[in-house]
Design a protein around this motif. Structure first.
Motif, PDB file in Angstrom:
ATOM      1  N   TYR A 284      35.971  41.943  24.369  1.00 17.69           N
ATOM      2  CA  TYR A 284      34.767  41.434  23.708  1.00 17.69           C
ATOM      3  C   TYR A 284      34.180  40.233  24.427  1.00 17.69           C
ATOM      4  O   TYR A 284      33.071  39.818  24.175  1.00 17.69           O
ATOM      5  N   LEU A 285      34.998  39.663  25.292  1.00 13.90           N
ATOM      6  CA  LEU A 285      34.580  38.436  25.961  1.00 13.90           C
ATOM      7  C   LEU A 285      33.518  38.691  27.026  1.00 13.90           C
ATOM      8  O   LEU A 285      32.665  37.834  27.284  1.00 13.90           O
ATOM      9  N   CYS A 286      33.553  39.899  27.624  1.00 16.50           N
ATOM     10  CA  CYS A 286      32.734  40.144  28.811  1.00 16.50           C
ATOM     11  C   CYS A 286      31.243  39.859  28.585  1.00 16.50           C
ATOM     12  O   CYS A 286      30.622  39.149  29.366  1.00 16.50           O
ATOM     13  N   GLU A 287      30.689  40.412  27.516  1.00 14.41           N
ATOM     14  CA  GLU A 287      29.250  40.248  27.309  1.00 14.41           C
ATOM     15  C   GLU A 287      28.855  38.785  27.101  1.00 14.41           C
ATOM     16  O   GLU A 287      27.992  38.273  27.803  1.00 14.41           O
ATOM     17  N   PRO A 288      29.520  38.099  26.139  1.00 18.55           N
ATOM     18  CA  PRO A 288      29.168  36.675  25.974  1.00 18.55           C
ATOM     19  C   PRO A 288      29.343  35.887  27.270  1.00 18.55           C
ATOM     20  O   PRO A 288      28.512  35.033  27.596  1.00 18.55           O
ATOM     21  N   LEU A 289      30.394  36.217  28.018  1.00 13.83           N
ATOM     22  CA  LEU A 289      30.646  35.466  29.246  1.00 13.83           C
ATOM     23  C   LEU A 289      29.515  35.677  30.248  1.00 13.83           C
ATOM     24  O   LEU A 289      29.043  34.745  30.895  1.00 13.83           O
ATOM     25  N   ARG A 290      29.050  36.938  30.338  1.00 16.64           N
ATOM     26  CA  ARG A 290      27.990  37.227  31.281  1.00 16.64           C
ATOM     27  C   ARG A 290      26.743  36.390  30.949  1.00 16.64           C
ATOM     28  O   ARG A 290      26.097  35.829  31.807  1.00 16.64           O
ATOM     29  N   LYS A 291      26.478  36.309  29.636  1.00 21.17           N
ATOM     30  CA  LYS A 291      25.319  35.527  29.214  1.00 21.17           C
ATOM     31  C   LYS A 291      25.521  34.047  29.540  1.00 21.17           C
ATOM     32  O   LYS A 291      24.626  33.384  30.052  1.00 21.17           O
TER      33      LYS A 291
END
Lengths: 948, 418
Positions: free
Chosen positions: A121-128
């Motif tokens: 779940y971390l990937c998307e927020p991290l990308r942002k």
């Protein structure tokens, strides 16, 4: 009101009470309860049972409470992964919060929760967050990439975070740049060959700009990163030096030392006649001296590094001797280091001062320090010839103090002085002899005996003196016994008439009454020498001894060069290359100083000369041992044009790197030399393996696969039959035979352990030495039940390829250590390289064509496979089972050409062209690869697969 | 990077642990305890200890060991500097850095550590920024918090965090604007038996306490800047300007900070402000030893030498000392053999002395080590190197601040051999 109240507990159910409080409606009570939980956690109490209750408190707009809950989450999420999922929603929501502090906090905390499900779940927020408008969030996200990489490296690569991270090096905010560099450096440590920190003049310029504006910690990361760069020429080198020099005045000593590292390294490239070179040398001294006025812990690290710097460039600190004088309340570890540097700086100009100091130290209280001070006097005598006489007289003064350990230490060093300046100071022997009785340490006794024996002709009562030692011969330590034996034999050769009885006595003591093989052997050798040819004996025993070298304690120049590149690191504290001790950094690249620009200089300084030779190769960091290996691991490196055989690993490095490795080498080496039959058994010259491939009998399993192959089914990869790796007679009754197989993408080492001893064997464990492809056990050796006598057990050990890498000869050689309750045993075996062919080794046609053309023709090798009666299709099928993929087939004049590709676990591609002519049982294989070393092994695999 | 931190007290108990990556079992500290046992004195524990899987890097401050655990190649100085920074921060927050203070504020400690390091990378270590993030505990604030339910964690992004001057927060306001500078010099020296100087150097610092409104830009110039050839600056100092003009130009952090530290080495002549006449002798065969010590001032430019404290570790064979001080008091600890004499101020007209006898174990041979004498002193209103501030100017703000400069010289490691 203090936090200590959180530690007071009531007797009945603390957890129960906390639970109630956590679920309270009152905000304040909730927060107090969370604080209590955290307090318990800090002292190591297990409060994981409260997980759901604490997580429930997370949905809050109170920042302190949120932070506290996050603290708790980080600690316990691992043990409660399913519960941790509950927190995900809040995290994702917080990553969208308008307050950058909350966004950053959320992404930071998520990265600290080391649970796979959460990381997804971390990937998307991290990308942002990596592209967030607020630099505070960006810099936090940069670190988060490193965290994520630590948990799941593949995910980071797949998601393209590494590229985003690289982009951040050009960020407008210096703090973001610094964190990106730090994160990349950390990631690069576990990927030694990935070109993560691609340093070129543009990035260097960006880093230098950021250097001036970022925090002190960021400066350390950037400087350490700069140190890995190799400037193109001396002008670039000078301009970098100029921009780094101001860092020498930083208050943070770590910044200073990192700057020193960069300067020491880049200085190598500057011509020595340049004015700037001299200026730089002058600028380096003051900051180094300043480091010595810091806290003792800092001083210690600084001193260890200064020790390296003065060996490389003694001119920097040659006038600063006095700052290394010892203060009596320095901690002992600082004292000993200072002493070492004092000796290194000792020269004719300052020797008087140094000696006066050393003499002062010899009267201090601390025994270790006093001993080292006395030894230092001896080392000065050996280093500065003009001072030898002064040193000897100082030592004699110290002997007069009659302090027991001072006297003994003095005698040991005087022996060394005698060996350096023979026939010069023998007048002092009389004084030494007076102290004979007070010597109780073996080293001092041995030294004294050596002196008496060596100068027997000048000591009237030498026989009496030696005889006095002989009385308690059996109580002496080996060192003294050996020395006494040699001493008396020397005496006999010099004064044969009076000492015949004495020499017979010592020879019989040594040969008949001693259990020590060294002593016995030496005794026999002397005995035979004396009885057969006394003249020869004289020549041997009284031969002129080589003078002891001036600086036996200097670090070897190549190691020193490498250590200079690692100033400020642990390596520099231990004076060992990082590969020798840093865990988890597989295949650490060896760093070398860049060569100096003026080629003429290599003449006057031999070590820069060698460095200059190396620096001609283009890559920024040059692996020291085996350029071949560098190429094997990194296709981006240009193929070596002038590679000779890789230099043998130096024994010292090996030993330090891996105790097991050292043991393996010496053991195997010994076996090979001593027992050629054995060598054929498992010493593994390259010929052994293919013969076993050719064996006509194959296991039932292989037959089955053969059948399958006939019907055109894809089949498992080829696995050779088991061979005996470790015969029982070599391993106290344990016999190991085994083979390798690749099953659904996993390399298996299949072994049969047989107990041929009389007793039960337990506690099996296995370990591999470094090997060419980093093979390592993926789990422990699963032998759960004890192995009773005459019992056999089949074990299958899954392997991975992330272990430490070292090129082996032959390439597919694997050295293994197996341990059980009885002992540790070593053997080596060879794995078919086809084990390493991975499932996704099928290349695109276009890529294949391009790559084929791209690889130089020199790298092509051709082999013949004889007596193979398969059709080209059957062969293709069979090879596919072993992950050799046919990409295209062409038929030219009745000759089938199969174009095939193979990918090895470490990413090396091998391209092949297989020519099959109908009716001709001889196939021709042409292999093309950027790392041509593997071709031979790959060919062997071809042969083995096709013939089985 | 830094994996974990353990705090260990003098008796070898771990009383706090913090992990920034995965949890490292506290059993890793066993290697530290082993080293601690081997060391004769608490300060002799080596700062870098290898264990099979980790490295332990420790500093000892206020009788607490701060033990950092690292796993990969990390610059040890970076770790040590960081640990000292942690201690400084605790001291700043709690007034003292003791086991009790840390335990009393354990949650704040935890919050601080979490804020200072992220995944082992330093995050915020400037006290100015930390104080904006986490308010230091005060009695008043604790009470207010309890009543109003507000917290001691800041809600705002610390302003300094990202500005070009990360060390200064914005929106600083004072009614009294003041800037004080303390020039403090410590003399490290070794004097030999005969009274000649073996080595002498000066470690100087300029500590500042600046409470100025807004964004003041200060310049500080010296009468004799040439003295400063070996300096370490606070990050706020503009290095280029110093290189070119030998003027310190900077936007100061708010509050207390160290502006620069410098080092005047032995090549430049360092004045020695006190001398010692000593006669400590033991005779062979006698169970008595003579002790005779006189102190006197020299090269003090007329300033008084104050707070003088003399200490010396007497040889192990000394049972007791029967001495007579001309001023001040002395103590002798028969267990540690530590003699200390609190002298006070040196009066040049009547020099302080300490005379008498030492009794030795009967029949024991004459001790072979010579005691070293350690001297501490202070001299107000003087920097022994002669460093003098010329002027302090402020730009960028309209008001007129109070300015003050104070000088002081102290003994650092000042040792006299006998």
């Amino acid at each position: 009101m203090t936090d200590s109240k959180y530690f007071t507990t009531t007797k009945k159910g603390e957890i129960f009470e906390l639970k109630a409080e956590l679920n309270s409606d009152k905000k304040e009570k909730k927060k107090e309860a969370v604080k209590k939980v955290i307090a318990s956690m800090t002292v190591g109490k297990d409060v994981s049972a409260l997980f759901p209750d604490v997580v429930n408190c997370m949905q809050t707009d109170n920042l302190e409470l949120k932070k506290l809950v996050y603290l708790y989450l980080m600690n316990y999420a691992k043990s409660q992964p399913d519960m941790a999922i509950m927190a995900v929603n809040t995290f994702v929501k917080d990553c969208e919060d308008p307050n950058p502090l909350i966004r950053a906090l959320a992404v930071r905390t998520m990265g600290c929760i080391r649970v796979d499900k959460i990381t997804e779940y971390l990937c998307e927020p991290l990308r942002k967050c990596l592209k967030d408008e607020d630099p505070y969030v960006r810099k936090t996200a940069a670190v988060c990439v490193a965290k994520l990489h630590d948990i799941n490296a593949q995910l980071v690569e797949d998601q393209g975070f590494l590229d985003t991270l690289k982009d951040l090096i050009s960020d407008s905010n210096p703090m973001v740049v610094a964190n990106a560099v730090a994160a990349l450096s950390e990631i690069a440590e576990s990927h030694p060959n990935s070109n993560l920190l691609d340093l070129n003049p543009q990035t260097i310029n960006k880093l230098l700009t950021a250097l001036n504006e970022c925090t002190e910690w960021g400066q350390i990361f950037i400087l350490d990163c700069l140190a890995n760069y190799t400037p193109r020429d001396d002008r670039e080198s000078q301009s970098i030096c100029e921009r780094v020099t101001p860092r020498l005045s930083h208050a943070n000593s770590a910044v200073v030392l990192s700057a020193v590292k960069v300067l020491m390294k880049f200085m190598e490239m500057l011509p020595k006649d340049l004015d700037y070179y001299g200026t730089l040398l002058k600028k380096l001294a003051p900051p180094l001296v300043t480091l010595l006025s810091a806290e003792p812990e800092l001083q210690y690290v600084a001193l260890r590094n200064i020790n390296l710097i003065v060996q490389r460039r003694p001119e920097i600190l040659k006038h600063e001797m006095k700052v290394f004088f010892v203060k009596y309340n320095d901690p002992i570890y600082v004292k000993l280091e200072k002493l070492d540097i004092m000796i290194r700086l000792a020269s004719q100009a300052n020797i008087a001062q140094v000696l006066a100091e050393l003499k002062e130290y010899a009267t201090e209280v601390d025994v270790d320090f006093v001993r080292k001070a006395v030894r230092a006097i001896g080392r000065c005598a050996i280093k500065v010839e003009q001072s030898a006489e002064r040193c000897v007289s100082t030592l004699l003064d110290l002997i007069q103090t009659k302090v027991n350990y001072v006297v003994q230490e003095a005698i040991v060093v005087i022996k060394d002085i005698f060996r350096k300046y023979p026939n010069k100071y023998e007048s002092v022997i009389a004084t030494l002899c007076e102290n004979l009785d007070s010597l109780d340490e073996p080293e001092a006794r041995a030294a004294m005996i050596w002196i008496v024996g060596e100068y027997a002709e000048r000591i009237d009562n030498a026989d009496e003196l030696l005889e006095s030692f002989l009385e308690g011969f059996h109580d002496e330590s080996t060192q003294v016994q050996l020395q006494l034996l040699t001493g008396i034999v020397k005496l006999f050769l010099k004064k044969p008439t009076e000492t015949q009885e004495l020499v017979q006595q010592v020879l019989s003591l040594a040969t008949q009454d001693s259990d020590n093989p060294d002593l016995r052997d030496r005794g026999y050798i002397y005995w035979r020498l004396l009885s057969t040819d006394p003249v020869a004996a004289k020549e041997v025993v009284l031969a002129e001894k080589p003078l002891i070298s001036e600086e036996t304690d200097l670090i070897e120049p190549t190691l020193l060069e490498e250590l200079i590149c690692h100033i400020g690191t642990l390596a520099s504290v231990y004076h060992k290359p990082p590969s020798a001790f840093v865990e988890g950094s597989r295949g650490v690249q060896h760093k070398r100083l860049p060569g100096s620009a003026g080629s003429g200089e290599s003449v006057d300084s031999p070590d820069t000369g060698s460095a200059a030779g190396v620096s001609e190769a283009p890559p920024a960091v040059i692996p020291s041992q085996g350029d071949l290996l560098g190429d094997l691991l990194n296709l981006d490196l240009t193929p070596p044009t002038t590679t000779g055989p890789p230099p043998p690993t130096s024994g010292m490095q090996m030993g330090a790197m891996d105790l097991l490795g050292g043991g393996l080498d010496s053991l195997l080496g010994g076996d090979l030399g001593g027992n050629p039959a054995m060598a054929a058994g498992f010493g593994a010259p390259p010929a052994v393996m293919p013969t076993s491939f050719n064996a006509p009998v194959s296991g039932g399993l292989d037959d089955l696969f053969d059948l399958g192959g006939g019907v055109g089914m894809p089949m498992g990869s080829y696995s050779p039959p088991k061979t005996v790796w470790l015969p029982a007679m070599k391993a106290k009754g344990l016999e190991i035979s085994g083979t390798f197989a690749r099953r659904s993408g996993v390399i298996q080492m299949e072994m049969t352990l047989t107990n041929k001893a009389m007793s039960v064997m337990t506690d099996f464990a296995i370990q591999f030495n470094r090997n060419s492809f980093g093979l390592a056990p993926a789990g422990p050796l699963q032998v759960l039940t004890p192995l009773s006598p005459n019992q056999s057990i089949e074990v299958s050990l899954p392997l991975n390829t992330v272990g430490p890498v070292m090129k082996m000869e032959p390439l597919n050689n694997l050295q293994v250590a197996v341990k059980n309750n009885i002992d540790v045993f070593y053997f080596s075996c060879q794995y078919p390289i086809s084990m390493l062919f991975v499932e996704d080794g099928k290349m695109e046609r276009q890529v294949f064509l391009a790559t084929w053309k791209d690889i130089p023709n020199d790298n092509e090798s051709q082999f013949q496979i004889k007596d193979c009666h398969l059709s080209s299709d059957a062969a293709s099928n069979k090879l596919q089972g072993s992950n050799i993929f046919t990409i295209a087939k062409r038929t030219v004049e009745g000759q089938d050409m199969l174009y095939q590709s193979i990918k090895l676990t470490n990413g090396i591609w091998v391209l092949a062209e297989l020519r099959v002519q109908a009716g001709n049982p001889n196939y021709t294989v042409s292999l093309k690869c950027r790392a041509p070393e593997v071709s031979q092994s790959v060919f062997q695999s071809y042969e083995a697969v096709l013939k089985n | 990077m830094i994996h974990s931190l353990f705090l260990v007290n003098a008796s070898g108990d771990i009383f706090l642990e913090k992990h920034w990556k995965s949890v490292v079992s506290r059993s890793v500290c066993d290697y530290f305890f082993e080293a601690q046992e081997r060391a004769t004195e608490p300060e002799n524990v080596p700062p870098v200890i290898p264990t099979p899987h980790h490295y332990l890097i420790s500093v000892l401050r206020h009788r607490i060991y701060f033990v950092a655990v690292i796993q990969s190649e990390v610059p040890p100085l970076f770790v040590i500097e960081f640990l000292h920074r942690v201690v400084d921060t605790f001291q700043d927050y709690f007034g003292v850095c003791t086991e009790a203070a840390i335990k009393d504020n354990v949650v704040v400690v935890y919050e601080l550590l979490e804020e200072m390091l992220d995944n082992g990378f330093p995050l915020a270590t400037e006290s100015n920024i930390l104080k904006e993030l986490i308010k230091p505990p005060t009695i008043l604030r604790t009470m207010v918090n309890t009543i109003t339910g507000s917290t001691n964690v800041g809600e705002q992004l610390p302003t300094g965090q990202l500005s070009v001057v990360p060390w200064r927060r914005t929106g600083v306001k004072y009614t009294n604007n003041e800037a004080y500078f303390d020039v403090v010099e410590e003399i490290d020296a070794i004097i030999d038996k005969s009274g000649s100087t073996i080595t002498a150097e000066i470690q100087g610092v300029i500590d500042a306490c600046v409470k100025l409104t807004g964004m003041p830009d200060l310049t500080l110039s010296f009468m004799n800047p040439r003295l400063l050839d070996d300096v370490s600056f606070h990050p706020c100092v503009r290095f280029k300007r110093w290189e070119a003009e030998r003027i310190l130009s900077f936007i100061p952090p708010d509050g207390n900070f160290r502006l620069l530290s410098y080092h005047v080495s032995s090549q430049n002549l360092v004045a020695i402000p006190v001398y010692v006449k000593h006669n400590i002798t033991f005779r062979e065969g006698s169970s008595q030893g003579r002790f005779d010590l006189t102190l006197g001032p020299k090269q003090t430019m007329g300033k008084a030498v104050e707070s003088v404290l003399v200490s010396s570790q007497l040889p192990r064979g000394v049972l007791n000392a029967n001495l007579n001080p001309s001023q001040g008091t002395y103590t002798f600890d028969p267990v540690t053999k530590m003699l200390s004499w609190d002298v006070g101020k040196i009066n040049p007209q009547k020099l302080p002395s300490l005379k008498g006898t030492m009794s030795l174990q009967a029949g024991a041979s004459k001790p072979d080590e010579n005691p070293t004498i350690n001297i501490q002193f202070k001299i107000q209103q003087m920097a022994i190197s002669g460093l003098k501030v010329n002027r302090l100017d402020m730009y960028g703000e309209k008001y007129k601040p109070f300015k003050g400069i104070k000088y002081m010289t102290k003994a650092g490691k000042f040792q006299v051999r006998t």
